[in-house]
Motif scaffolding. Structure first.
Motif, PDB file in Angstrom:
ATOM      1  N   ARG A 140      -2.546   0.487  -4.336  1.00 59.13           N
ATOM      2  CA  ARG A 140      -2.242  -0.864  -3.896  1.00 59.13           C
ATOM      3  C   ARG A 140      -1.650  -1.633  -5.078  1.00 59.13           C
ATOM      4  O   ARG A 140      -2.127  -1.497  -6.201  1.00 59.13           O
ATOM      5  CB  ARG A 140      -3.508  -1.584  -3.418  1.00 59.13           C
ATOM      6  N   TYR A 191       0.825  -1.207   0.000  1.00 55.94           N
ATOM      7  CA  TYR A 191       0.000   0.000   0.000  1.00 55.94           C
ATOM      8  C   TYR A 191       0.862   1.260   0.000  1.00 55.94           C
ATOM      9  O   TYR A 191       1.904   1.310   0.641  1.00 55.94           O
ATOM     10  CB  TYR A 191      -0.900   0.035   1.243  1.00 55.94           C
ATOM     11  N   ASP A 241      -0.141   5.011   1.043  1.00 57.98           N
ATOM     12  CA  ASP A 241      -1.192   5.870   1.576  1.00 57.98           C
ATOM     13  C   ASP A 241      -0.930   7.319   1.189  1.00 57.98           C
ATOM     14  O   ASP A 241       0.189   7.830   1.332  1.00 57.98           O
ATOM     15  CB  ASP A 241      -1.260   5.744   3.098  1.00 57.98           C
ATOM     16  N   PRO A 272      -2.797  10.449   2.281  1.00 57.91           N
ATOM     17  CA  PRO A 272      -3.837  11.183   3.008  1.00 57.91           C
ATOM     18  C   PRO A 272      -4.062  12.588   2.474  1.00 57.91           C
ATOM     19  O   PRO A 272      -5.163  13.132   2.592  1.00 57.91           O
ATOM     20  CB  PRO A 272      -3.305  11.203   4.447  1.00 57.91           C
ATOM     21  N   ASP A 301      -5.332   6.126  -1.832  1.00 58.06           N
ATOM     22  CA  ASP A 301      -4.207   5.208  -1.698  1.00 58.06           C
ATOM     23  C   ASP A 301      -4.022   4.424  -2.988  1.00 58.06           C
ATOM     24  O   ASP A 301      -4.906   4.370  -3.845  1.00 58.06           O
ATOM     25  CB  ASP A 301      -4.401   4.242  -0.519  1.00 58.06           C
TER      26      ASP A 301
END
Length: 329
Positions: free
Chosen positions: A54, A43, A45, A47, A52
């Motif tokens: 993957r 992942y 991330d 924010p 996100d």
């Protein structure tokens, strides 16, 4: 060597359901036999963008072929409102394991929909009663159609009961499939009483009760793909023969994740992984079984299997756009 570029329409055109279902079954078998490599999802991330990425890589050595690939997929919930883009998008790179040449770059969103339906079909083939003719669909979104198309390759489905709070979605589904099946709107309980039922909702509070499910119904629990999601009542899971796609993923983010984290459901309540059922290391449906449940989280080996089928069909039938992505020396 040329690389095929396969967009959504091309993947749709190149999906031959019986072949995809067979290939996904082969992928589960290879995984069970140790003939696949599937590292955990990684992942990234973001924010600052409320999103996100993957990555889902896999290699599998199946009967008569082998393949490798990676799916790059995102989740950006603000996309529809801010950019008029889907929340989730995916891109699949399917590669030749021997040379590493990228054979195809595919629309991973359509591919995911297809391989998810195929996984349910593999589970249904092994866990549903042989004479199943009715299919209940809890949720009338895009995955519902894939569930019907795939499951109809392994059982002679005649009647389809669709439960969704969006009446327009049910009507659209009936328009799309009413010429091939007897489709009607129904309650969740009516859908759950069918021979086979597939749930494809994102709920966190269970909506399928134990007493709604038929005595010998097979349930494909497809909606849970993150911690906290949970479609089936705990008592239903505890009373059923539960088959999962992968222990690590299902206990973390599959249908069983909530009762498993609470200690309500334990490893003793899990019958087997689907791959073990496919290869005969664990039993599928037996005469004494009542309700069976398949907990599907979606595996990278399924993406590789589906990509293989789509690529081979596209290559042989002039589907997609060929391009020179790799310069030869």
């Amino acid at each position: 060597m040329e690389t095929l570029l396969l967009g959504p329409d091309a993947v749709e055109d190149a999906t031959q359901w019986p072949a995809v279902v067979e290939a996904v079954g082969d992928a589960f078998a290879a995984y069970a036999c140790g003939d696949a490599q599937m590292p955990a999802k990684s992942y990234i991330d973001l924010p600052q963008y409320d999103g996100d990425f993957r990555s889902m890589p896999a290699y599998l050595d199946a009967e008569g072929w082998d393949g490798a690939g990676v799916k790059w997929v995102n989740s950006h919930p603000e996309n529809p409102e801010q950019f008029d883009l889907p929340t989730v998008m995916g891109t699949m790179i399917y590669s030749d394991p021997e040379t590493a040449v990228p054979l195809a770059i595919l629309d991973g969103t359509t591919l995911t929909r297809k391989r998810t339906g195929a996984a349910a079909a593999v589970a249904t083939d092994h866990l549903a009663v042989a004479d199943a003719t009715s299919l209940g669909l809890v949720g009338a979104g895009v995955q519902a159609g894939a569930q019907l198309e795939a499951i109809a390759t392994v059982r002679d489905i005649e009647t389809v009961v669709v439960a969704d709070k969006d009446a327009d979605a049910v009507a659209a589904f009936a328009d799309a499939y009413g010429d091939r099946f007897s489709v009607r709107e129904g309650s969740i309980a009516e859908a759950a009483a069918c021979d086979v039922v597939s749930t494809t909702t994102p709920v966190t509070d269970p909506i399928v009760a134990r007493d709604a499910v038929g005595d010998h119904t097979h349930v494909n629990a497809m909606g849970a793909d993150a911690e906290g999601k949970h479609e089936l009542a705990d008592v239903l899971l505890l009373d059923a023969k539960v088959v999962i796609d992968d222990h690590a993923q299902c206990t973390h983010s599959g249908e069983i994740n909530v009762p498993y984290a609470a200690g309500t459901l334990t490893d003793a309540d899990i019958h087997a992984e689907l791959g073990d059922v496919v290869v005969g290391a664990a039993t599928g449906r037996t005469d004494g079984d009542g309700v069976t449940v398949f907990d599907s989280t979606g595996l990278a080996i399924q993406d590789v299997a589906a990509a293989h089928v789509v690529y081979e069909y596209a290559r042989k039938n002039d589907v997609g756009t060929a391009m020179e992505l790799v310069a030869t020396e």
